[in-house]
Design a protein around this motif. Structure first.
Motif, PDB file in Angstrom:
ATOM      1  N   SER A 285      37.771  47.313  85.533  1.00 32.75           N
ATOM      2  CA  SER A 285      37.901  46.292  86.690  1.00 32.75           C
ATOM      3  C   SER A 285      39.018  46.743  87.386  1.00 32.75           C
ATOM      4  CB  SER A 285      37.890  44.917  86.124  1.00 32.75           C
ATOM      5  OG  SER A 285      38.278  44.172  87.185  1.00 32.75           O
ATOM      6  N   THR A 286      38.974  46.860  88.582  1.00 28.15           N
ATOM      7  CA  THR A 286      40.129  47.298  89.438  1.00 28.15           C
ATOM      8  C   THR A 286      40.609  45.945  90.151  1.00 28.15           C
ATOM      9  OG1 THR A 286      38.529  48.132  91.265  1.00 28.15           O
ATOM     10  CG2 THR A 286      39.341  49.576  89.723  1.00 28.15           C
ATOM     11  N   SER A 287      40.037  44.817  90.052  1.00 30.27           N
ATOM     12  CA  SER A 287      40.533  43.692  90.673  1.00 30.27           C
ATOM     13  C   SER A 287      41.897  43.025  90.223  1.00 30.27           C
ATOM     14  CB  SER A 287      39.265  42.631  90.776  1.00 30.27           C
ATOM     15  OG  SER A 287      39.050  42.242  89.400  1.00 30.27           O
ATOM     16  N   SER A 288      42.622  42.520  90.863  1.00 31.47           N
ATOM     17  CA  SER A 288      43.905  42.029  90.546  1.00 31.47           C
ATOM     18  C   SER A 288      43.610  40.654  89.728  1.00 31.47           C
ATOM     19  CB  SER A 288      45.032  42.132  91.734  1.00 31.47           C
ATOM     20  OG  SER A 288      44.324  40.985  92.788  1.00 31.47           O
ATOM     21  N   LEU A 289      44.758  40.092  89.396  1.00 31.97           N
ATOM     22  CA  LEU A 289      44.573  38.995  88.474  1.00 31.97           C
ATOM     23  C   LEU A 289      44.942  37.675  89.521  1.00 31.97           C
ATOM     24  CD1 LEU A 289      44.847  37.837  85.442  1.00 31.97           C
ATOM     25  CD2 LEU A 289      47.323  37.731  85.856  1.00 31.97           C
ATOM     26  N   PRO A 290      43.693  36.921  89.475  1.00 29.86           N
ATOM     27  CA  PRO A 290      43.917  35.731  90.545  1.00 29.86           C
ATOM     28  C   PRO A 290      45.029  34.972  90.410  1.00 29.86           C
ATOM     29  CG  PRO A 290      41.637  36.018  89.495  1.00 29.86           C
ATOM     30  CD  PRO A 290      42.600  36.836  88.624  1.00 29.86           C
ATOM     31  N   GLU A 291      45.491  34.633  91.477  1.00 39.60           N
ATOM     32  CA  GLU A 291      46.649  33.542  91.484  1.00 39.60           C
ATOM     33  C   GLU A 291      46.364  32.268  90.925  1.00 39.60           C
ATOM     34  OE1 GLU A 291      48.427  33.587  95.296  1.00 39.60           O
ATOM     35  OE2 GLU A 291      48.658  35.657  95.661  1.00 39.60           O
ATOM     36  N   LYS A 292      45.444  31.653  91.308  1.00 40.29           N
ATOM     37  CA  LYS A 292      45.010  30.258  90.679  1.00 40.29           C
ATOM     38  C   LYS A 292      44.021  30.459  89.520  1.00 40.29           C
ATOM     39  CE  LYS A 292      43.179  25.867  92.173  1.00 40.29           C
ATOM     40  NZ  LYS A 292      42.522  25.102  93.332  1.00 40.29           N
ATOM     41  N   ARG A 293      44.297  29.785  88.386  1.00 41.55           N
ATOM     42  CA  ARG A 293      43.647  29.868  87.084  1.00 41.55           C
ATOM     43  C   ARG A 293      42.947  28.366  86.775  1.00 41.55           C
ATOM     44  NH1 ARG A 293      47.193  33.839  87.363  1.00 41.55           N
ATOM     45  NH2 ARG A 293      48.855  32.663  86.869  1.00 41.55           N
ATOM     46  N   ASN A 294      42.188  28.524  85.892  1.00 41.96           N
ATOM     47  CA  ASN A 294      41.508  27.124  85.522  1.00 41.96           C
ATOM     48  C   ASN A 294      42.083  26.218  84.539  1.00 41.96           C
ATOM     49  OD1 ASN A 294      39.337  27.633  87.581  1.00 41.96           O
ATOM     50  ND2 ASN A 294      38.430  29.105  86.011  1.00 41.96           N
ATOM     51  N   GLY A 295      43.217  26.471  83.948  1.00 41.43           N
ATOM     52  CA  GLY A 295      43.860  25.879  83.017  1.00 41.43           C
ATOM     53  C   GLY A 295      44.306  26.781  81.980  1.00 41.43           C
ATOM     54  N   TYR A 296      44.568  26.145  80.713  1.00 37.52           N
ATOM     55  CA  TYR A 296      45.176  26.770  79.538  1.00 37.52           C
ATOM     56  C   TYR A 296      44.088  26.637  78.363  1.00 37.52           C
ATOM     57  CZ  TYR A 296      49.524  26.355  82.261  1.00 37.52           C
ATOM     58  OH  TYR A 296      50.446  26.298  83.056  1.00 37.52           O
ATOM     59  N   ILE A 297      44.102  27.782  77.661  1.00 31.48           N
ATOM     60  CA  ILE A 297      43.322  27.927  76.361  1.00 31.48           C
ATOM     61  C   ILE A 297      44.149  28.244  75.180  1.00 31.48           C
ATOM     62  CG2 ILE A 297      41.699  29.753  75.253  1.00 31.48           C
ATOM     63  CD1 ILE A 297      40.021  28.161  77.097  1.00 31.48           C
ATOM     64  N   GLN A 298      43.891  27.488  74.269  1.00 33.93           N
ATOM     65  CA  GLN A 298      44.487  27.622  72.992  1.00 33.93           C
ATOM     66  C   GLN A 298      43.344  27.775  71.927  1.00 33.93           C
ATOM     67  OE1 GLN A 298      46.121  23.336  72.948  1.00 33.93           O
ATOM     68  NE2 GLN A 298      47.894  24.358  72.190  1.00 33.93           N
TER      69      GLN A 298
END
Length: 569
Positions: A160-173
Motif C-alpha cells: 500500500s502506498t497510501s498515507s496513514l489516515p489522520e482520523k482513526r476509529n478509536g483504540y484497540i487493546q
C-alpha cells in the motif's frame, strides 16, 4: 496448556521445622512432616536390628531430618525397591499433605523422581556405534556449508502506498497469553487488526505466563521505540491510553462482562469479521479490548498489504531490548571464538532447541525410560495441570511412537545429529529451559558432543542478572543465538521451532527439520545396526536443511514466510 510455575527444587520450608537447629530423631516419637511419615511407610525399621539396638548390640544412630537428603540417602540404600517406592510416594503425598499439590515439591515431583531414577540409554547399540563413528572431511564440509541461494529474498515493503489516515476509529487493546513466541505471533496479528480497523493500537498487554509465572512486559522484551518507529507509516501505536480511557485495564475486565470487551473472536477470524463485530464497538465507545487474542486472525483471504504488514512486524519491527541483544551477541562471539579444536569447521556452531522440559514430557503422554515411577509421576502431573484433558493419554506409548507423536529425547537427538555428520568436536549450544530429569537426562548427549554449552556456561552471573528467573527474557536470548548460528535444529515441533525456522528461512540460513515419522520407526527397531541407521537417517533427511517450502492454505505465515514475506529475485 500449562498452568503452574516451575520449581527449581524442593523448598526446605515445606519439610523442615521452623527452628533450623532443632534435631528430629527417628525413634519412639512420630515425625510431624508428611514426608517423614512417607519415609517410615516406605522404609520401615528392621525389627531384628531394632531389637539389637534395644539390648545394646547396635548403637542407635541419631538422624537429623533433612527432607530430600534423607530420602535420597534411603533411596541409595534401597535401590532395588526404588521405582516401586517412588511410585508409592507419588500417590501418598497428596493424601498425607493437603497442601502438597500447590507446594514447590508437588510441582517439581516429576523431575525430582526422574532424577532419582536416572534412566539407562534407550538405544545402547546405536549409542555405541555413534561413539565410534568416523566423519569424513567431505561429510563435515557438507554439513557446515551454507545454503545456496534459492531464488527468494526478503520482501516486506507494504504493498500500500497510501498515507496513514489522520482520523482513526478509536483504540484497540489486546491481551496476549502463551510463551514468548506465541505472544510474538499475537503482536503481529494485533498490528494487522489495527490496520484493518483504522484504529490506534495500544502496546499489547502480555498476560502473566501461567507456567513460568513470568510477568515480563512488552517493554521488558522488545524495543518499543523501534517498534513504533518502524510502523509509524502503517499503524498508529501508543504506549498508554488517554486519560478518558484510563479505566480500561486488565483488572477492569476481570471483574465482569463489559461492553467494550470482545470475547467472541473466533480462531482465525477473517478481516470481515472484525469489520462487522469490532468496528461498531469502536464507533460506539471509542475503544475495544480483545481477549483472548491468540490465533485470532486468519492466514488466508487477506489483502496483500495486510500480509506484508504482518511480515514487517515479525522481521523488522520486533527487536529485543539492548541488554538482550548484547548478551545474545556476546554468547555468539564466545561460541565462535572458543578454544580451537583443529577441525576444519572451527569457529562454527550449531544450536539445538532441546524442548525436553517437564510440561512437554507430561503433555506428550509418552514414556522416556524412567519406568513405573516416571509413568505415575507424569500421569499425576497431567491430572493436576490439565485435569486429564490430554487426548493423547488414551493411547499407549507404542501407539504414539509408531505414529511419530513422541518428541525426541536428548539421547535420540544426539544419535540423529551423529548420523547426519556432526562429530565430537561440534560446538553445540542448548537453547532450552530446564531439562526434564536434570543432568542425568543429557549424559548420552554429552558423551556424543562434549563441547555442549548453554547460557550458564558462557555468560557470567552479572551478565545473566537481568534475565535470570524470567522465562521470556531467557527465551529471547536463545532466540537471538538461534537465528545467528550456522545450523539450527529442534528436537520436536513447537512455537520456538516454527518461529526460528521461519526467521532462518527468511534469511536463507540452514536449519534441520527432523523426519519424525522416519525416526520413530528406526528407534523402534532394536536390532538396527549403526551403519543401517546412519544411512537411513541421511537419505531420509535430504531436502530438510532449510529449503524453501511455500505456504499452503491454512498454514501459518509465521512458519512459512514464502511467498507472503518474500519475493522472487
Amino acid at each position: 496448556m500449562e498452568t503452574q510455575k516451575r520449581s527449581k527444587g524442593t523448598n526446605p520450608s515445606v519439610i523442615s521445622s521452623s527452628d533450623p537447629n532443632r534435631k528430629q530423631h527417628f525413634g519412639p516419637s512420630i515425625p510431624h512432616s508428611p514426608l517423614a511419615i512417607c519415609f517410615l511407610l516406605l522404609f520401615p525399621p528392621d525389627p531384628v536390628r531394632e531389637e539389637q539396638r534395644n539390648i545394646g548390640t547396635l548403637p542407635r544412630p541419631r538422624m537429623r531430618w533433612r527432607g530430600t537428603a534423607v530420602l535420597r540417602s534411603a533411596y541409595r540404600h534401597h535401590s532395588h525397591r526404588g521405582a516401586e517406592f517412588a511410585s508409592l510416594l507419588v500417590l501418598l503425598l497428596p493424601i498425607l499433605s493437603p497442601t502438597y499439590l500447590s507446594s514447590p515439591l508437588g510441582r517439581a515431583s516429576p523431575s525430582l523422581f526422574s532424577e532419582w531414577n536416572a534412566p539407562k540409554p534407550m538405544h545402547p547399540t546405536l549409542l555405541s556405534g555413534a561413539l565410534e563413528r568416523e566423519i569424513s572431511d567431505e561429510r563435515r564440509k557438507e554439513i557446515w556449508s551454507p545454503l545456496e541461494f534459492q531464488g527468494w529474498k526478503p520482501c516486506v515493503k507494504s504493498a500500500s502506498t497510501s498515507s496513514l489516515p489522520e482520523k482513526r476509529n478509536g483504540y484497540i487493546q489486546v491481551f496476549l497469553d502463551g510463551g514468548l513466541n506465541q505472544q510474538r505471533m499475537g503482536i503481529c496479528d494485533a498490528v494487522a487488526v489495527a490496520k484493518i480497523l483504522n484504529a490506534t493500537l495500544l502496546i499489547p498487554y502480555l498476560e502473566v505466563n501461567p507456567v513460568w509465572q513470568d510477568s515480563s512486559t512488552f517493554e521488558d522484551i522488545y524495543d518499543v521505540d523501534r517498534f513504533i518507529s518502524v510502523l509509524k507509516d502503517e499503524v498508529s501505536i501508543r504506549r498508554e491510553l488517554p486519560k478518558e480511557y484510563s479505566w480500561s485495564t486488565r483488572e477492569y475486565y476481570y471483574l465482569g462482562v463489559r461492553a467494550t470487551r470482545v470475547k467472541t473472536a473466533p480462531v482465525h477470524a477473517s478481516a470481515g469479521w472484525y469489520i462487522e463485530n469490532v468496528l461498531p464497538i469502536l464507533q460506539s465507545y471509542g475503544i475495544a479490548a480483545i481477549a483472548p487474542f491468540s490465533h485470532r486472525l486468519a492466514f488466508d483471504d487477506l489483502p496483500e498489504d495486510i500480509q506484508r504488514l504482518r511480515c514487517k512486524v515479525n522481521f523488522q519491527a520486533l527487536t529485543f531490548v539492548p541488554h538482550i541483544m548484547s548478551l545474545g551477541e556476546a554468547i555468539v562471539q564466545r561460541l565462535r571464538h572458543s578454544i580451537q579444536t583443529g577441525s576444519q569447521d572451527s569457529g562454527k556452531f550449531a544450536v539445538l532447541h532441546l524442548r525436553f522440559d517437564k510440561d512437554m514430557a507430561a503433555h506428550s503422554a509418552c514414556e522416556f525410560g524412567g519406568g513405573r515411577a516416571e509413568k505415575l509421576a507424569l500421569a499425576k502431573y497431567r491430572k493436576v495441570i490439565w485435569q486429564g484433558r490430554v487426548a493423547k493419554s488414551s493411547f499407549t506409548d507404542l501407539e504414539l511412537r509408531r505414529g511419530g507423536k513422541c518428541p525426541l529425547t536428548p539421547e535420540e537427538i544426539g544419535l540423529l545429529l551423529s548420523a547426519l555428520g556432526f562429530d565430537h568436536n561440534t560446538r553445540l549450544y542448548l537453547a532450552s529451559h530446564k531439562v526434564y530429569g536434570g543432568e542425568s537426562r543429557i549424559l548420552s548427549l554429552r558423551r556424543l558432543f562434549p563441547l555442549i554449552e548453554d547460557k550458564k556456561s558462557l555468560a557470567s552471573d552479572s551478565e545473566l542478572a537481568k534475565v535470570r528467573g524470567k522465562a521470556s527474557l531467557l527465551a529471547a536470548v536463545d532466540y537471538y543465538v538461534s537465528i545467528h548460528s550456522d545450523v539450527f535444529i529442534s528436537a520436536s515441533p513447537g512455537n520456538m521451532h516454527n518461529a526460528v525456522l521461519a526467521h532462518r528461512t527468511y534469511n536463507n540460513l540452514k536449519s534441520i527439520r527432523p523426519n519424525m515419522p522416519l525416526l520413530s520407526q528406526l528407534f523402534l527397531n532394536e536390532s538396527l545396526s549403526w551403519s543401517v541407521f546412519e544411512e537411513a537417517v541421511r537419505s531420509g533427511h535430504k531436502g530438510r536443511y532449510g529449503q524453501i517450502r511455500l505456504r499452503k492454505p491454512n498454514q501459518s505465515i509465521y512458519t512459512y514466510p514464502a511467498p507472503d514475506c518474500m519475493c522472487r529475485g
